[in-house]
Design a protein around this motif. Structure first.
Motif, PDB file in Angstrom:
ATOM      1  N   PHE A 158      83.901  17.301 -15.893  1.00 46.57           N
ATOM      2  CA  PHE A 158      84.330  18.426 -14.268  1.00 46.57           C
ATOM      3  C   PHE A 158      85.572  18.759 -14.557  1.00 46.57           C
ATOM      4  O   PHE A 158      86.470  19.794 -15.410  1.00 46.57           O
ATOM      5  CB  PHE A 158      84.449  18.082 -12.633  1.00 46.57           C
ATOM      6  CG  PHE A 158      83.281  18.999 -12.300  1.00 46.57           C
ATOM      7  CD1 PHE A 158      82.833  19.735 -11.900  1.00 46.57           C
ATOM      8  CD2 PHE A 158      81.510  17.655 -12.198  1.00 46.57           C
ATOM      9  CE1 PHE A 158      81.499  20.436 -11.972  1.00 46.57           C
ATOM     10  CE2 PHE A 158      81.168  18.379 -11.678  1.00 46.57           C
ATOM     11  CZ  PHE A 158      80.764  19.088 -11.227  1.00 46.57           C
ATOM     12  N   VAL A 162      86.444  22.542 -15.899  1.00 49.93           N
ATOM     13  CA  VAL A 162      86.659  23.568 -14.873  1.00 49.93           C
ATOM     14  C   VAL A 162      87.875  22.402 -13.729  1.00 49.93           C
ATOM     15  O   VAL A 162      87.687  22.346 -12.774  1.00 49.93           O
ATOM     16  CB  VAL A 162      85.682  23.593 -13.885  1.00 49.93           C
ATOM     17  CG1 VAL A 162      84.567  24.677 -14.729  1.00 49.93           C
ATOM     18  CG2 VAL A 162      84.371  22.311 -13.685  1.00 49.93           C
ATOM     19  N   GLU A 164      90.282  23.616 -12.484  1.00 53.15           N
ATOM     20  CA  GLU A 164      91.125  24.322 -11.957  1.00 53.15           C
ATOM     21  C   GLU A 164      90.417  24.390 -10.854  1.00 53.15           C
ATOM     22  O   GLU A 164      90.726  24.345  -9.542  1.00 53.15           O
ATOM     23  CB  GLU A 164      91.202  25.654 -11.765  1.00 53.15           C
ATOM     24  CG  GLU A 164      89.356  26.807 -12.258  1.00 53.15           C
ATOM     25  CD  GLU A 164      88.945  26.071 -13.829  1.00 53.15           C
ATOM     26  OE1 GLU A 164      87.793  27.052 -14.110  1.00 53.15           O
ATOM     27  OE2 GLU A 164      90.048  25.583 -13.986  1.00 53.15           O
ATOM     28  N   ARG A 165      89.082  23.585 -10.621  1.00 50.73           N
ATOM     29  CA  ARG A 165      88.272  23.402  -9.232  1.00 50.73           C
ATOM     30  C   ARG A 165      89.218  21.783  -8.410  1.00 50.73           C
ATOM     31  O   ARG A 165      87.974  21.779  -7.593  1.00 50.73           O
ATOM     32  CB  ARG A 165      86.988  23.765  -9.797  1.00 50.73           C
ATOM     33  CG  ARG A 165      86.084  24.835 -10.119  1.00 50.73           C
ATOM     34  CD  ARG A 165      86.357  26.177  -9.529  1.00 50.73           C
ATOM     35  NE  ARG A 165      85.280  25.850  -8.184  1.00 50.73           N
ATOM     36  CZ  ARG A 165      84.042  26.217  -8.085  1.00 50.73           C
ATOM     37  NH1 ARG A 165      83.530  26.391  -8.969  1.00 50.73           N
ATOM     38  NH2 ARG A 165      83.452  25.465  -6.891  1.00 50.73           N
ATOM     39  N   LEU A 166      89.199  21.155  -9.444  1.00 48.93           N
ATOM     40  CA  LEU A 166      89.674  19.938  -8.576  1.00 48.93           C
ATOM     41  C   LEU A 166      91.154  20.672  -7.801  1.00 48.93           C
ATOM     42  O   LEU A 166      92.039  20.737  -8.647  1.00 48.93           O
ATOM     43  CB  LEU A 166      89.326  18.781  -9.299  1.00 48.93           C
ATOM     44  CG  LEU A 166      88.102  18.392 -10.556  1.00 48.93           C
ATOM     45  CD1 LEU A 166      88.345  17.075 -11.827  1.00 48.93           C
ATOM     46  CD2 LEU A 166      87.357  18.035  -9.524  1.00 48.93           C
ATOM     47  N   GLU A 171      92.616  15.098 -11.203  1.00 48.74           N
ATOM     48  CA  GLU A 171      92.932  15.858 -12.095  1.00 48.74           C
ATOM     49  C   GLU A 171      92.311  14.672 -13.602  1.00 48.74           C
ATOM     50  O   GLU A 171      92.022  15.085 -14.874  1.00 48.74           O
ATOM     51  CB  GLU A 171      93.775  17.510 -13.090  1.00 48.74           C
ATOM     52  CG  GLU A 171      93.861  18.612 -12.088  1.00 48.74           C
ATOM     53  CD  GLU A 171      94.090  19.439 -12.420  1.00 48.74           C
ATOM     54  OE1 GLU A 171      95.001  19.514 -13.772  1.00 48.74           O
ATOM     55  OE2 GLU A 171      94.428  20.215 -11.830  1.00 48.74           O
ATOM     56  N   ASP A 245      83.586  24.281   2.307  1.00 53.19           N
ATOM     57  CA  ASP A 245      83.166  24.781   0.701  1.00 53.19           C
ATOM     58  C   ASP A 245      84.684  23.855   0.281  1.00 53.19           C
ATOM     59  O   ASP A 245      85.995  24.831  -0.403  1.00 53.19           O
ATOM     60  CB  ASP A 245      84.198  26.532   1.708  1.00 53.19           C
ATOM     61  CG  ASP A 245      83.914  26.991   0.099  1.00 53.19           C
ATOM     62  OD1 ASP A 245      83.222  26.667  -0.539  1.00 53.19           O
ATOM     63  OD2 ASP A 245      84.365  28.511   0.671  1.00 53.19           O
ATOM     64  N   GLU A 246      84.869  23.108  -0.366  1.00 48.79           N
ATOM     65  CA  GLU A 246      86.202  21.985  -0.777  1.00 48.79           C
ATOM     66  C   GLU A 246      85.461  21.725  -1.839  1.00 48.79           C
ATOM     67  O   GLU A 246      85.029  20.072  -1.931  1.00 48.79           O
ATOM     68  CB  GLU A 246      86.797  21.409   0.198  1.00 48.79           C
ATOM     69  CG  GLU A 246      87.196  21.506   1.514  1.00 48.79           C
ATOM     70  CD  GLU A 246      88.678  22.396   0.828  1.00 48.79           C
ATOM     71  OE1 GLU A 246      89.006  22.216  -0.428  1.00 48.79           O
ATOM     72  OE2 GLU A 246      89.367  22.678   1.265  1.00 48.79           O
ATOM     73  N   PHE A 247      84.782  22.507  -2.335  1.00 43.78           N
ATOM     74  CA  PHE A 247      84.170  21.847  -4.042  1.00 43.78           C
ATOM     75  C   PHE A 247      84.439  20.780  -4.249  1.00 43.78           C
ATOM     76  O   PHE A 247      84.374  19.799  -5.134  1.00 43.78           O
ATOM     77  CB  PHE A 247      83.460  23.516  -4.941  1.00 43.78           C
ATOM     78  CG  PHE A 247      83.140  22.558  -6.163  1.00 43.78           C
ATOM     79  CD1 PHE A 247      81.662  22.551  -5.958  1.00 43.78           C
ATOM     80  CD2 PHE A 247      83.598  22.491  -7.002  1.00 43.78           C
ATOM     81  CE1 PHE A 247      81.374  22.199  -7.187  1.00 43.78           C
ATOM     82  CE2 PHE A 247      82.660  21.955  -8.162  1.00 43.78           C
ATOM     83  CZ  PHE A 247      81.313  21.650  -8.404  1.00 43.78           C
ATOM     84  N   GLY A 248      85.507  21.401  -4.731  1.00 45.77           N
ATOM     85  CA  GLY A 248      86.707  20.088  -5.657  1.00 45.77           C
ATOM     86  C   GLY A 248      87.076  19.107  -4.783  1.00 45.77           C
ATOM     87  O   GLY A 248      86.320  17.596  -5.920  1.00 45.77           O
TER      88      GLY A 248
END
Length: 625
Positions: A158, A162, A164-166, A171, A245-248
């Motif tokens: 990840f 992606v 930016e999603r974390l 990161e 709604d906190e995927f990261g």
């Protein structure tokens, strides 16, 4: 306070000016402090201990032997050993790579390079493990390590694709930590194998007896529980953060929980406890054949002792002479010594020579039913000697039979002598108890273990010895395979049992017991099939081994609890629960500090074994896994 055991080394002694050289060297080594093991391997006398080389060299050269230092049980898996080192180096490199990637804001290439390095190191170790034909390791620990590896790989993927999603602080990669755990886990397995263990000879007791536990079994159970709990917690937290709604945070929480559970403190604590425990056993004169001796000794419920040569010195002496009327004691000794000398010179022959009575080998010799022998000395008379049963088989009247029963009740073994079919008298033999036998039995009983006397001797004689030692349970008249049957019955009644013996007739029982303990100077076949061999001429080594095994088990429990506590304490932070409140995440730097702190804690706990006094310490009460 105790002391840290000195470094154990191994030496091989070969050759000799005579066939008696090995026995002479053994006797001298038995009196030397620091010797932890002496055994014969073909034509080589192998010696282990913390003894200066020049002292051993002098003893060997006095007997015309050559001596050479040898590596102490080298690692048996060269490819796996090299791969473990490679994985450790890869973990250290990944720490540097991740730090550089963060400092210079490295992009996808850095992340993919780190992931490829981690995958390559893991596959290299797996391939080396298969190449060395290593047995499949423990499921619980495997699951925990695999969970950490997958968690770190998912996070790295990840972060590379992606980022930016974390979360910003999430990161940086965690790839190094599972690799450290993998290196510690597999390296620990090999390190324990290279510890203070006897070589596993063919047909040894470790293969013949019931399934024995491994020292890793307790840690494996803890790891399995941790793996299941971690998976459940990951599922809950991922669901919670996805609903919010906190995927990261969902990805980061799942991955860091997995990596946290797989930190190397648990496998490190097991390896250190096993190695230090085996070292303390060797220091106290008990050489184990496998690391499983520690938990098996700790889980015993009964200890079975052989009588002759184990609880006794194995060197009988004449304690009474009962000639019938008209027979001179000198003649009785002469006839009995002639018969004994034909079979195997022993106590009667020695007593006759001490009295100045000449002993001449007989002209004829044959064995009789009932354990007796018949000989014809030089004077042409026919002499029969043996227990009461032998005279009954030979049809000889024995008016001293009641006196023989009295001697048996006193712990002696009467031998009746008949000349030309007429009883001439009786000579009673007694095998003296070892001076430490009563103290050892008391120490074993203080550990809440059942003590049993198992012997092939007469029930009256066995009962007399047992009463002198305070042993309540006696199994007499058990010879050969009957000892194995008695052990099986005792195991069904009490649970895991240890057998302590010395003779070739004890070999099967030593192999079939949960722990077979061969005493110092035991028959080579008995020592080969036992799972523990005493390198110290004292039964106190048996009690010391039992106490040390329990200390080791208790140490392992504490260490496993410490490792689990660290994970439990940081689980809320790893799950991301502190991020909305305080902005805290379990960053790689925090993970590194936690890893080092937890490893140091379990290492200090395991090192306590090196300082644990055995004789003065109260016996620990915890038994088994």
């Amino acid at each position: 306070m105790g002391r840290v055991p000195a470094a154990i080394r191994e030496y091989w002694i070969r050759g000799g000016s005579s066939s008696r050289a090995p026995a002479r060297i053994r006797r001298r080594l038995a009196e030397m402090p620091g010797v932890s093991g002496v055994w014969t391997d073909g034509s080589v006398l192998r010696v282990r201990g913390s003894v200066p080389f020049d002292m051993l060299e002098r003893i060997a050269h006095d007997s015309g032997c050559a001596i050479e230092p040898r590596p102490l049980r080298p690692y048996s898996a060269p490819a796996t050993t090299a791969a473990v080192r490679l994985v450790g180096v890869a973990a250290a490199v990944l720490l540097v790579v991740d730090a550089l990637a963060q400092s210079f804001e490295g992009g996808t290439a850095w992340r993919l390079l780190s992931l490829a390095l981690a995958l390559a190191a893991t596959l290299c170790l797996a391939r080396a493990w298969r190449r060395d034909r290593r047995p499949y390791p423990f499921a619980g620990l495997n699951a925990l390590v695999a969970l950490a590896l997958v968690g770190s790989w998912v996070h790295a993927g990840f972060a590379a694709v992606v980022p930016e999603r974390l979360p910003l602080d999430g990161e940086v990669g965690y790839l190094a930590f599972p690799l450290f755990t993998l290196a510690v886990y597999v390296g620990g397995l090999l390190w324990v194998e290279a510890g203070e263990l006897l070589p596993a000879g063919p047909g040894g007791g470790a293969d013949d007896g019931p399934a024995r536990r491994s020292v890793y079994e307790l840690a494996n159970r803890v790891a399995l529980v941790m793996a299941i709990a971690t998976l459940a917690l990951i599922a809950i937290m991922v669901a919670v953060w996805l609903v919010a709604d906190e995927f990261g945070l969902a990805v980061l929480a799942g991955c860091t929980l997995a990596v946290l559970a797989g930190l190397p403190a648990l496998p490190l604590g097991v390896a250190l406890t096993a190695r230090f425990g085996l070292g303390r056993l060797a220091e106290h004169g008990a050489m184990a054949r496998t690391e499983g001796a520690l938990p098996t000794l700790a889980g015993l419920r009964a200890v079975v002792f052989d009588k002759s040569g184990t609880l006794t010195t194995g060197d009988p002496e004449v304690v009474a002479v009962e000639p019938v009327e008209g027979v001179a004691i000198r003649d009785l000794f002469r006839w009995a010594a002639a018969a004994e000398a034909a079979a195997a010179p022993g106590a009667v022959t020695r007593a006759a020579r001490e009295r100045g009575i000449p002993v001449h080998p007989p002209a004829a010799f044959r064995r009789l039913p009932g354990g007796g022998v018949s000989v014809e000395p030089a004077d042409g008379r026919r002499v029969t000697i043996g227990p009461d049963a032998a005279l009954v088989e030979a049809g000889i009247d024995n008016p001293l039979s009641p006196r023989g029963a009295e001697l048996k009740a006193e712990g002696s073994t009467p031998l009746f002598v008949a000349v030309d079919g007429v009883l001439a008298g009786a000579i009673a033999l007694s095998d003296p108890l070892r001076p430490e036998a009563a103290d050892v039995v008391e120490r074993v009983r203080a550990l809440d273990l059942e003590v049993v006397l198992l012997t092939g001797d007469d029930a009256l004689a066995a009962r007399a010895v047992a009463d002198r030692l305070g042993i309540a349970l006696v199994r007499a008249g058990a010879e050969g395979g009957a000892k194995v049957d008695e052990l099986r019955a005792l195991r069904e009644e009490y649970g895991p049992v240890a057998m302590v013996g010395n003779g070739v007739d004890d070999a099967d029982a030593l192999a079939r017991a949960d722990v077979g303990i061969a005493v110092f100077g035991a028959d080579p076949e008995a020592a080969r099939r036992a799972s523990v061999t005493l390198a110290r001429d004292s039964l106190h080594a048996v009690a010391d081994a039992l106490v040390l095994a329990r200390f080791s088990l208790r140490n392992l429990l504490v260490g496993s609890g410490m490792a689990a506590t660290y994970c439990l304490a940081l689980a809320p932070v790893a799950a991301g629960l502190s991020q909305p409140l305080f902005g805290w995440l379990l960053t790689p730097m925090a993970m590194l500090v936690l890893m080092l702190l937890s490893m140091a804690t379990v290492a200090v706990n395991a090192a306590r074994l090196c300082f644990q006094e055995v004789g003065s310490a109260p016996p620990p009460g915890k038994r088994g896994l």
